[in-house]
Design an enzyme around this catalytic site. Structure first.
Site, mmCIF file in Angstrom:
data_model
loop_
_atom_site.group_PDB
_atom_site.id
_atom_site.type_symbol
_atom_site.label_atom_id
_atom_site.label_comp_id
_atom_site.label_asym_id
_atom_site.label_seq_id
_atom_site.Cartn_x
_atom_site.Cartn_y
_atom_site.Cartn_z
ATOM 1 N N ARG A 275 0.839 -1.220 0.000
ATOM 2 C CA ARG A 275 0.000 0.000 0.000
ATOM 3 C C ARG A 275 0.868 1.262 0.000
ATOM 4 O O ARG A 275 1.017 1.918 -1.019
ATOM 5 C CB ARG A 275 -0.946 -0.039 1.213
ATOM 6 C CG ARG A 275 -2.097 0.942 1.149
ATOM 7 C CD ARG A 275 -1.731 2.379 1.492
ATOM 8 N NE ARG A 275 -1.117 2.531 2.822
ATOM 9 C CZ ARG A 275 -0.573 3.674 3.240
ATOM 10 N NH1 ARG A 275 -0.534 4.746 2.460
ATOM 11 N NH2 ARG A 275 -0.008 3.755 4.437
ATOM 12 N N ASP A 276 1.481 1.590 1.108
ATOM 13 C CA ASP A 276 2.276 2.829 1.187
ATOM 14 C C ASP A 276 3.421 2.754 0.170
ATOM 15 O O ASP A 276 3.764 3.731 -0.488
ATOM 16 C CB ASP A 276 2.848 2.987 2.606
ATOM 17 C CG ASP A 276 3.213 4.426 2.948
ATOM 18 O OD1 ASP A 276 3.422 5.220 2.014
ATOM 19 O OD2 ASP A 276 3.299 4.752 4.139
ATOM 20 N N HIS B 29 5.309 4.624 12.687
ATOM 21 C CA HIS B 29 5.286 4.547 11.205
ATOM 22 C C HIS B 29 6.256 5.615 10.714
ATOM 23 O O HIS B 29 5.904 6.784 10.619
ATOM 24 C CB HIS B 29 3.848 4.810 10.732
ATOM 25 C CG HIS B 29 3.650 4.867 9.252
ATOM 26 N ND1 HIS B 29 2.942 3.903 8.547
ATOM 27 C CD2 HIS B 29 4.026 5.769 8.320
ATOM 28 C CE1 HIS B 29 2.895 4.221 7.274
ATOM 29 N NE2 HIS B 29 3.541 5.364 7.096
ATOM 30 N N HIS C 107 8.911 7.188 8.088
ATOM 31 C CA HIS C 107 9.529 7.280 6.757
ATOM 32 C C HIS C 107 11.005 7.631 6.977
ATOM 33 O O HIS C 107 11.367 8.223 8.004
ATOM 34 C CB HIS C 107 8.786 8.303 5.896
ATOM 35 C CG HIS C 107 7.469 7.777 5.402
ATOM 36 N ND1 HIS C 107 7.301 7.267 4.140
ATOM 37 C CD2 HIS C 107 6.271 7.631 6.024
ATOM 38 C CE1 HIS C 107 6.048 6.846 3.990
ATOM 39 N NE2 HIS C 107 5.398 7.055 5.123
ATOM 40 N N CYS D 142 4.215 9.316 0.096
ATOM 41 C CA CYS D 142 2.840 9.762 -0.059
ATOM 42 C C CYS D 142 2.781 10.762 -1.194
ATOM 43 O O CYS D 142 3.536 11.727 -1.215
ATOM 44 C CB CYS D 142 2.351 10.384 1.242
ATOM 45 S SG CYS D 142 0.677 11.027 1.101
ATOM 46 N N ASN E 169 9.152 4.304 3.468
ATOM 47 C CA ASN E 169 9.163 3.886 4.873
ATOM 48 C C ASN E 169 10.506 3.244 5.161
ATOM 49 O O ASN E 169 11.203 2.809 4.258
ATOM 50 C CB ASN E 169 8.089 2.821 5.105
ATOM 51 C CG ASN E 169 6.699 3.340 4.883
ATOM 52 O OD1 ASN E 169 6.207 3.359 3.761
ATOM 53 N ND2 ASN E 169 6.058 3.777 5.943
HETATM 54 P P1 HMG Z 1 -13.330 14.123 -1.811
HETATM 55 O O1 HMG Z 1 -13.107 14.767 -3.144
HETATM 56 O O2 HMG Z 1 -13.371 15.015 -0.626
HETATM 57 O O3 HMG Z 1 -14.635 13.205 -1.769
HETATM 58 O O4 HMG Z 1 -12.215 12.999 -1.645
HETATM 59 P P2 HMG Z 1 -16.092 13.420 -2.248
HETATM 60 O O5 HMG Z 1 -16.930 12.639 -1.299
HETATM 61 O O6 HMG Z 1 -16.387 14.877 -2.488
HETATM 62 O O7 HMG Z 1 -16.107 12.671 -3.695
HETATM 63 C C1 HMG Z 1 -15.424 13.160 -4.842
HETATM 64 C C2 HMG Z 1 -15.243 12.032 -5.824
HETATM 65 O O8 HMG Z 1 -14.424 10.992 -5.261
HETATM 66 C C3 HMG Z 1 -16.548 11.347 -6.242
HETATM 67 O O9 HMG Z 1 -16.364 10.855 -7.569
HETATM 68 C C4 HMG Z 1 -16.612 10.166 -5.295
HETATM 69 O O10 HMG Z 1 -17.392 9.112 -5.795
HETATM 70 C C5 HMG Z 1 -15.152 9.763 -5.233
HETATM 71 P P3 HMG Z 1 -16.827 11.690 -8.872
HETATM 72 O O11 HMG Z 1 -18.292 11.947 -8.631
HETATM 73 O O12 HMG Z 1 -16.027 12.949 -8.868
HETATM 74 O O13 HMG Z 1 -16.521 10.768 -9.992
HETATM 75 N N1 HMG Z 1 -14.800 9.058 -3.990
HETATM 76 C C6 HMG Z 1 -14.243 7.837 -3.932
HETATM 77 N N2 HMG Z 1 -13.895 6.968 -4.897
HETATM 78 C C7 HMG Z 1 -13.355 5.807 -4.483
HETATM 79 N N3 HMG Z 1 -13.152 5.468 -3.198
HETATM 80 C C8 HMG Z 1 -13.492 6.312 -2.212
HETATM 81 C C9 HMG Z 1 -14.068 7.561 -2.576
HETATM 82 N N4 HMG Z 1 -14.511 8.612 -1.859
HETATM 83 C C10 HMG Z 1 -14.955 9.518 -2.733
HETATM 84 N N5 HMG Z 1 -13.266 5.982 -0.938
HETATM 85 C C11 HMG Z 1 -10.980 11.230 -0.632
HETATM 86 C C12 HMG Z 1 -11.962 12.385 -0.430
HETATM 87 C C13 HMG Z 1 -10.419 10.856 0.717
HETATM 88 C C14 HMG Z 1 -11.715 10.078 -1.230
HETATM 89 C C15 HMG Z 1 -9.867 11.694 -1.594
HETATM 90 O O14 HMG Z 1 -9.327 12.882 -1.103
HETATM 91 C C16 HMG Z 1 -8.775 10.657 -1.753
HETATM 92 O O15 HMG Z 1 -8.975 9.595 -2.309
HETATM 93 N N6 HMG Z 1 -7.555 10.983 -1.288
HETATM 94 C C17 HMG Z 1 -6.411 10.087 -1.396
HETATM 95 C C18 HMG Z 1 -5.802 9.956 -0.049
HETATM 96 C C19 HMG Z 1 -4.688 8.934 -0.056
HETATM 97 O O16 HMG Z 1 -4.870 7.817 -0.487
HETATM 98 N N7 HMG Z 1 -3.506 9.340 0.450
HETATM 99 C C20 HMG Z 1 -2.399 8.444 0.601
HETATM 100 C C21 HMG Z 1 -2.604 7.504 1.744
HETATM 101 S S1 HMG Z 1 -2.336 8.265 3.332
HETATM 102 C C22 HMG Z 1 -0.649 8.061 3.609
HETATM 103 O O17 HMG Z 1 0.069 7.622 2.762
HETATM 104 C C23 HMG Z 1 -0.129 8.399 4.968
HETATM 105 C C24 HMG Z 1 0.156 7.153 5.834
HETATM 106 O O18 HMG Z 1 1.068 6.278 5.203
HETATM 107 C C25 HMG Z 1 0.748 7.610 7.172
HETATM 108 C C26 HMG Z 1 1.893 8.581 6.973
HETATM 109 O O19 HMG Z 1 2.960 8.195 6.498
HETATM 110 O O20 HMG Z 1 1.667 9.754 7.267
HETATM 111 C C27 HMG Z 1 -1.131 6.370 6.129
HETATM 112 MG MG MG Z 2 3.190 6.516 5.228
#
Ligand code: HMG
Ligand code: MG
Length: 306
Positions: free
Chosen positions: A15-16, A211, A213, A244, A253
């Site tokens: 995933r990450d 966690h 990086h 990210c 990581n």
């Molecule tokens: P949004 O734009 O606020 O959501 O996104 P919305 O409810 O307004 O919907 C907008 C569109 O997104 C719509 O589609 C929804 O259907 C779709 P459209 O009508 O435009 O075609 N949608 C989705 N589609 C699939 N799956 C869903 C979903 N939700 C809405 N779950 C959202 C909010 C969170 C979905 C968006 O901002 C997003 O996907 N962000 C990506 C975040 C991400 O994956 N980041 C990386 C992971 S976090 C990380 O790496 C950190 C971590 O490792 C810890 C660290 O190191 O810090 C965990």
């Molecule tokens: Mg991370």
């Protein structure tokens, strides 16, 4: 000095590790990675995320990957679900293909929350609340990831009080375990300990993981410092994959191989076979056309060549 005698590592490589890859990685390669990780002895694997494919195209095959995994008894499979839409998608499968654990992910920094999940910290908690409730109703464990607990690419240094505030909010909605993330790898041991201590005001030591990086090469030191505090659960990524897409400059990581080598050298059990783990790292890096980003992997592979 007293360290835990056993440590649980969650490999977040599928995933990450892969979410930030520009080149398409076929679902069968991701599945192959999960299989190699479980064969190497990993007991928990963060497989994929149910997020918007427009935001993170690499995770668009989430359902295919979850469906393709040959599950191994005793291994837990987790996925990221930022909202009900993601949670419902993760459960739109036969029960035996459901994740064992879901992860809601928030940030201690407002700016990062906006960039990453398109809402404020307060709004994110309201989005997570029904997810946590629905998951617990179905017997699925709820973990929370807390990003930018030391530094933020947009806001700079983050005060421990803000980490404590986020941990308290997570606790309030029924999140059962939280990961303290140094998203951009700027942390050094004392700063990371402050973030952990702020979290430990709301969660027990068995409910908190690290966690880290490794952008600035501090992740092993941060892990060692955390061990001294009694933290025994860590997210790591095979081959040091990761980053990210919404945190500029953030690299992978800490490599699982490096952490396993350190822990085994300290007499701490992980249940992981380092040689098999190294092969898993080689497998995914060959698919990406790169060398594993792990000093331990490099050293052991050089030694193998005699
Ligand atoms: P949004 O734009 O606020 O959501 O996104 P919305 O409810 O307004 O919907 C907008 C569109 O997104 C719509 O589609 C929804 O259907 C779709 P459209 O009508 O435009 O075609 N949608 C989705 N589609 C699939 N799956 C869903 C979903 N939700 C809405 N779950 C959202 C909010 C969170 C979905 C968006 O901002 C997003 O996907 N962000 C990506 C975040 C991400 O994956 N980041 C990386 C992971 S976090 C990380 O790496 C950190 C971590 O490792 C810890 C660290 O190191 O810090 C965990
Ligand atoms: Mg991370």
């Amino acid at each position: 000095m007293k360290f835990p005698s056993r440590v649980k590592l969650v490999d977040v490589g599928p995933r990450d590790g892969l979410q930030n890859e520009k080149q398409a990685v076929p679902a069968e390669v991701k599945i192959g990675l999960v299989h190699r990780l479980q064969e190497a002895g990993l007991k928990e694997i963060e497989v994929t995320s149910f997020v918007s494919p427009k935001w993170v195209p690499q995770m668009a095959d989430n359902a295919e990957v979850m469906h393709g995994i040959r599950r191994r008894a005793g291994v837990r499979y987790s996925v990221l679900t930022p909202n009900m839409k993601g949670f419902e998608a993760a459960l739109a499968a036969p029960r035996e293909e459901w994740p064992d654990e879901i992860v809601v992910f928030g940030a201690a920094s407002e700016a990062f929350s906006q960039k990453n999940i398109n809402c404020s910290i307060a709004e994110s908690i309201e989005r997570f609340r029904p997810v946590a409730e629905a998951a617990r109703d179905k017997g699925i464990f709820v973990r929370g990831a807390m990003s930018c607990t030391v530094g933020c690419p947009y806001e700079g240094e983050i005060a421990p009080e803000r980490v404590g505030m986020l941990a308290k909010l997570m606790k309030g909605i029924g999140v059962q375990h939280v990961g303290v993330a140094d998203t951009i790898g700027v942390g050094t041991p004392v700063k990371v300990l402050r973030a952990l201590e702020a979290t430990l005001a709301h969660y027990g030591v068995d409910e908190v993981s690290g966690h880290y990086h490794d952008t600035y090469g501090q992740a092993l030191s941060n892990t060692l410092a955390s061990l001294e505090l009694g933290i025994w659960q860590y997210d790591t990524s095979v081959g040091g994959l990761g980053g990210c897409p919404f945190a500029k400059g953030a690299t992978g990581n800490v490599a699982t191989e490096d952490v396993v080598y350190m822990l085994h050298g300290m007499g701490i059990e992980t249940g992981i076979d380092l040689d098999q783990l190294i092969d898993a790292g080689v497998y995914i890096n060959q698919a990406l056309g790169r060398e594993p980003n792990s000093r331990v992997s490099k050293a052991i592979r050089t030694k193998r060549q005699g």
